[in-house]
Scaffold this motif. Structure first.
Motif, PDB file in Angstrom:
ATOM      1  N   ALA A  15       1.849  20.516 -15.910  1.00  0.00           N
ATOM      2  CA  ALA A  15       0.708  21.415 -16.105  1.00  0.00           C
ATOM      3  C   ALA A  15       1.083  22.842 -15.711  1.00  0.00           C
ATOM      4  CB  ALA A  15      -0.488  20.939 -15.290  1.00  0.00           C
ATOM      5  N   LEU A  16       1.860  23.006 -14.653  1.00  0.00           N
ATOM      6  CA  LEU A  16       2.296  24.330 -14.223  1.00  0.00           C
ATOM      7  C   LEU A  16       3.211  24.963 -15.264  1.00  0.00           C
ATOM      8  CD1 LEU A  16       2.419  26.563 -12.103  1.00  0.00           C
ATOM      9  CD2 LEU A  16       4.338  25.333 -11.050  1.00  0.00           C
ATOM     10  N   LYS A  17       4.134  24.182 -15.817  1.00  0.00           N
ATOM     11  CA  LYS A  17       5.016  24.704 -16.864  1.00  0.00           C
ATOM     12  C   LYS A  17       4.206  25.146 -18.082  1.00  0.00           C
ATOM     13  CE  LYS A  17       9.081  22.022 -15.608  1.00  0.00           C
ATOM     14  NZ  LYS A  17       9.975  20.919 -15.988  1.00  0.00           N
ATOM     15  N   GLN A  18       3.217  24.346 -18.476  1.00  0.00           N
ATOM     16  CA  GLN A  18       2.364  24.697 -19.610  1.00  0.00           C
ATOM     17  C   GLN A  18       1.575  25.961 -19.314  1.00  0.00           C
ATOM     18  OE1 GLN A  18       2.371  23.213 -22.596  1.00  0.00           O
ATOM     19  NE2 GLN A  18       0.911  24.713 -23.331  1.00  0.00           N
ATOM     20  N   TYR A  19       1.060  26.076 -18.094  1.00  0.00           N
ATOM     21  CA  TYR A  19       0.300  27.265 -17.695  1.00  0.00           C
ATOM     22  C   TYR A  19       1.185  28.508 -17.748  1.00  0.00           C
ATOM     23  CZ  TYR A  19      -2.170  30.553 -14.691  1.00  0.00           C
ATOM     24  OH  TYR A  19      -2.783  31.662 -14.196  1.00  0.00           O
ATOM     25  N   GLY A  38       0.817  -1.212   0.000  1.00  0.00           N
ATOM     26  CA  GLY A  38       0.000   0.000   0.000  1.00  0.00           C
ATOM     27  C   GLY A  38       0.850   1.262   0.000  1.00  0.00           C
ATOM     28  N   PHE A  39       1.908   1.253   0.809  1.00  0.00           N
ATOM     29  CA  PHE A  39       2.802   2.406   0.856  1.00  0.00           C
ATOM     30  C   PHE A  39       3.461   2.620  -0.501  1.00  0.00           C
ATOM     31  CE2 PHE A  39       6.998   4.276   1.430  1.00  0.00           C
ATOM     32  CZ  PHE A  39       6.674   5.432   2.112  1.00  0.00           C
ATOM     33  N   TYR A  40       3.933   1.542  -1.129  1.00  0.00           N
ATOM     34  CA  TYR A  40       4.596   1.634  -2.428  1.00  0.00           C
ATOM     35  C   TYR A  40       3.645   2.183  -3.490  1.00  0.00           C
ATOM     36  CZ  TYR A  40       6.780   0.305  -6.816  1.00  0.00           C
ATOM     37  OH  TYR A  40       7.293   0.328  -8.086  1.00  0.00           O
ATOM     38  N   VAL A  41       2.430   1.667  -3.516  1.00  0.00           N
ATOM     39  CA  VAL A  41       1.452   2.109  -4.515  1.00  0.00           C
ATOM     40  C   VAL A  41       1.132   3.594  -4.314  1.00  0.00           C
ATOM     41  CG1 VAL A  41      -0.954   1.865  -5.261  1.00  0.00           C
ATOM     42  CG2 VAL A  41       0.470  -0.155  -4.941  1.00  0.00           C
ATOM     43  N   MET A  42       0.895   4.006  -3.080  1.00  0.00           N
ATOM     44  CA  MET A  42       0.576   5.403  -2.820  1.00  0.00           C
ATOM     45  C   MET A  42       1.759   6.305  -3.147  1.00  0.00           C
ATOM     46  SD  MET A  42      -2.518   5.671  -2.216  1.00  0.00           S
ATOM     47  CE  MET A  42      -2.522   7.396  -1.814  1.00  0.00           C
ATOM     48  N   HIS A  43       2.965   5.833  -2.897  1.00  0.00           N
ATOM     49  CA  HIS A  43       4.159   6.606  -3.241  1.00  0.00           C
ATOM     50  C   HIS A  43       4.235   6.817  -4.746  1.00  0.00           C
ATOM     51  CE1 HIS A  43       8.257   8.069  -3.256  1.00  0.00           C
ATOM     52  NE2 HIS A  43       8.594   7.110  -4.095  1.00  0.00           N
ATOM     53  N   ARG A  44       3.997   5.758  -5.520  1.00  0.00           N
ATOM     54  CA  ARG A  44       4.046   5.866  -6.977  1.00  0.00           C
ATOM     55  C   ARG A  44       2.949   6.804  -7.486  1.00  0.00           C
ATOM     56  NH1 ARG A  44       8.146   5.473  -9.428  1.00  0.00           N
ATOM     57  NH2 ARG A  44       6.989   5.029 -11.299  1.00  0.00           N
ATOM     58  N   VAL A  45       1.764   6.733  -6.903  1.00  0.00           N
ATOM     59  CA  VAL A  45       0.670   7.617  -7.309  1.00  0.00           C
ATOM     60  C   VAL A  45       1.039   9.067  -7.016  1.00  0.00           C
ATOM     61  CG1 VAL A  45      -1.701   8.301  -6.729  1.00  0.00           C
ATOM     62  CG2 VAL A  45      -1.150   5.896  -7.107  1.00  0.00           C
ATOM     63  N   GLU A  46       1.611   9.312  -5.837  1.00  0.00           N
ATOM     64  CA  GLU A  46       1.993  10.664  -5.456  1.00  0.00           C
ATOM     65  C   GLU A  46       3.066  11.226  -6.392  1.00  0.00           C
ATOM     66  OE1 GLU A  46       3.942  13.074  -1.676  1.00  0.00           O
ATOM     67  OE2 GLU A  46       3.484  10.940  -1.493  1.00  0.00           O
ATOM     68  N   VAL A  47       4.076  10.435  -6.705  1.00  0.00           N
ATOM     69  CA  VAL A  47       5.143  10.888  -7.600  1.00  0.00           C
ATOM     70  C   VAL A  47       4.580  11.169  -8.991  1.00  0.00           C
ATOM     71  CG1 VAL A  47       7.255  10.154  -8.767  1.00  0.00           C
ATOM     72  CG2 VAL A  47       7.012   9.790  -6.315  1.00  0.00           C
ATOM     73  N   SER A  48       3.718  10.291  -9.467  1.00  0.00           N
ATOM     74  CA  SER A  48       3.110  10.475 -10.780  1.00  0.00           C
ATOM     75  C   SER A  48       2.267  11.752 -10.808  1.00  0.00           C
ATOM     76  CB  SER A  48       2.248   9.270 -11.120  1.00  0.00           C
ATOM     77  OG  SER A  48       1.517   9.489 -12.286  1.00  0.00           O
ATOM     78  N   LYS A  89       2.575  14.371  -8.864  1.00  0.00           N
ATOM     79  CA  LYS A  89       3.438  15.531  -8.728  1.00  0.00           C
ATOM     80  C   LYS A  89       4.087  15.890 -10.070  1.00  0.00           C
ATOM     81  CE  LYS A  89       5.535  15.860  -4.800  1.00  0.00           C
ATOM     82  NZ  LYS A  89       6.487  15.713  -3.682  1.00  0.00           N
ATOM     83  N   MET A  90       4.525  14.879 -10.816  1.00  0.00           N
ATOM     84  CA  MET A  90       5.123  15.128 -12.130  1.00  0.00           C
ATOM     85  C   MET A  90       4.087  15.723 -13.087  1.00  0.00           C
ATOM     86  SD  MET A  90       7.593  11.830 -12.654  1.00  0.00           S
ATOM     87  CE  MET A  90       7.906  12.230 -14.354  1.00  0.00           C
TER      88      MET A  90
END
Length: 67
Positions: A42-46, A24-34, A36-37
């Motif tokens: 989106a911020l750069k495009q904005y 669960g920790f690994y999956v949530m970490h991957r979701v968070e990193v994804s 954030k990227m």
């Protein structure tokens, strides 16, 4: 016999809890990193769009002043 199966049951519960928590920790970490990227892109495009819009407004103001 009953003590042995209880011990084995507790071991399975503990092992499952630890492995499940780790997964669960690994999956949530991957979701968070994804996420954030994706938000950084989106911020750069904005920022790029805002800079382009600002330049267009500045060109429009220069055009109006010369008329």
């Amino acid at each position: 016999m009953a003590l042995s199966s209880m011990t084995w049951g507790y071991a399975r519960i503990i092992a499952g809890t630890l492995l499940g928590g780790t997964l669960g920790f690994y999956v949530m970490h991957r979701v968070e990193v994804s996420y954030k990227m994706k938000m950084e892109e989106a911020l750069k495009q904005y920022e790029k769009d805002m800079k382009k819009r600002q330049e267009e407004e500045n060109l429009g103001q220069f055009g109006e002043e010369s008329v």
